[in-house]
Design a protein around this motif. Structure first.
Motif, mmCIF file in Angstrom:
data_model
loop_
_atom_site.group_PDB
_atom_site.id
_atom_site.type_symbol
_atom_site.label_atom_id
_atom_site.label_comp_id
_atom_site.label_asym_id
_atom_site.label_seq_id
_atom_site.Cartn_x
_atom_site.Cartn_y
_atom_site.Cartn_z
ATOM 1 N N ASP A 1 7.230 0.726 4.725
ATOM 2 C CA ASP A 1 7.841 -0.120 3.924
ATOM 3 C C ASP A 1 8.666 -0.816 5.078
ATOM 4 O OD1 ASP A 1 9.885 1.359 4.545
ATOM 5 O OD2 ASP A 1 10.125 1.708 2.458
ATOM 6 N N THR B 1 4.346 -2.959 3.815
ATOM 7 C CA THR B 1 4.965 -3.585 2.691
ATOM 8 C C THR B 1 5.939 -4.292 3.706
ATOM 9 O OG1 THR B 1 5.679 -2.246 1.645
ATOM 10 C CG2 THR B 1 4.042 -2.719 1.107
ATOM 11 N N PRO C 1 7.133 -2.132 -2.764
ATOM 12 C CA PRO C 1 6.339 -3.127 -3.108
ATOM 13 C C PRO C 1 6.787 -4.146 -4.130
ATOM 14 C CG PRO C 1 5.541 -0.551 -2.290
ATOM 15 C CD PRO C 1 6.990 -0.582 -2.132
ATOM 16 N N ILE D 1 1.706 -7.890 1.769
ATOM 17 C CA ILE D 1 1.773 -6.648 2.120
ATOM 18 C C ILE D 1 0.060 -6.595 3.540
ATOM 19 C CG2 ILE D 1 -0.645 -5.091 1.941
ATOM 20 C CD1 ILE D 1 0.959 -5.028 -1.069
#
Length: 317
Positions: free
Chosen positions: A193, A302, A306, A2
């Motif tokens: 993401d 991310t 995740p 992250i």
């Protein structure tokens, strides 16, 4: 994995005045004389690892010119007007050739600035020395000392200072003796993401004309944002390519296939060097997700969806 990106709001403000002699005396107490070398004028910086920025050469900085030693200490920032003009003063110690002790003084200056947020470095271009003062020195000697100070190369060319040093003074000037108002409102948090960036404006977007063109540049943002007044389209420099949108706040950013013709008319000076070298720009291999905010915010990124792992001994992951 992250990654988080933070952008902190800053605002130009004038700092409280300080006593020149006391500042100079305090700074000189920290001087460590380091041998200089080179031709004509040489520079040696004493680096404080605890406070110096990534590419800041450190302070104080010692210059040797024609046998004269000039020690310049870290600038005390008074104001960073519109984040492009810096007003500062700094303690200086001048030790003329053959002298046993330095003479202490204070230099006041202003300079146009360009900020490299990635390297966290502020470059002051062609600093203009507005005043040089020495205490208890006769007029003739003061004039000679001032001439020596003005001969230092950065006084004519440019000098660099870590962005964090500048911000420390700006933030200090915002504090009030009677207390500090704390804003507990949570910042906007953006999530992606995949590759993403945060374009932060300090308040509503403000643009300023670029001389000789129909273009305007974003004044209060941490990115190179240029608006074309003819087409009312906005262009964002990302890496070595350009993104485009019709609405700088709510629009969807996409690859800019063609830039306005006036992009080739940008001023030929240091402030526009990086942008000019990126015209017409290269095709981007990936288009990032662009988040825009008028307040300080955060981005959480991310690589894909995740993935969580349990923390032993707890019900957390």
């Amino acid at each position: 994995m992250i990654g988080m990106h933070f952008f902190t709001s800053v605002a130009g403000t004038r700092l409280r005045a300080f006593t020149c002699l006391a500042a100079a005396a305090l700074m000189v107490a920290l001087v460590s004389v380091v041998p200089c070398h080179g031709q004509g004028a040489s520079e040696t910086a004493k680096t404080d690892d605890a406070t110096s920025g990534p590419l800041d050469k450190g302070w104080p900085r010692l210059y040797t010119i024609d046998g004269n030693e000039i020690t310049m200490h870290q600038p005390q920032i008074e104001e960073w007007r519109d984040y492009n003009t810096l007003f500062a003063r700094l303690a200086v110690a001048v030790k003329p050739k053959g002298a046993t002790e330095p003479t202490l003084g204070v230099v006041e200056l202003k300079a146009k600035t360009v900020t490299d947020h990635e390297k966290r470095l502020v470059t002051m271009y062609k600093p203009e020395i507005t005043a040089v003062r020495f205490q208890d020195v006769d007029t003739e000697k003061a004039a000679a000392l001032e001439k020596t100070v003005r001969s230092v190369p950065p006084a004519r060319e440019y000098t660099e200072i870590a962005l964090d040093r500048v911000l420390a003074y700006v933030e200090q000037g915002q504090a009030k003796d009677e207390g500090v108002q704390v804003n507990l409102d949570p910042p906007p948090i953006f999530y992606s993401d995949r590759e993403a960036i945060l374009v932060a404006f300090l308040g509503p977007p403000r643009f300023s004309p670029i001389e000789g063109t129909e273009l305007e540049f974003g004044l209060n943002t941490n990115w190179d944002v240029i608006r074309d007044k003819k087409s009312e389209k906005n262009y964002l420099l990302y890496r070595d390519g350009w993104l485009m949108t019709a609405d700088s706040l709510k629009g969807s950013w996409e690859q800019a296939e063609k830039l306005p013709g006036d992009m080739k008319k940008l001023p030929k000076d240091e402030a526009w060097e990086r942008v000019s070298k990126s015209v017409p720009g290269k095709k981007l291999s990936t288009i990032p997700r662009v988040f825009v905010s008028e307040t300080p915010g955060e981005v959480i990124i991310t690589e894909g969806r995740p993935k969580f792992r349990a923390i032993p001994g707890t019900k957390l992951s």
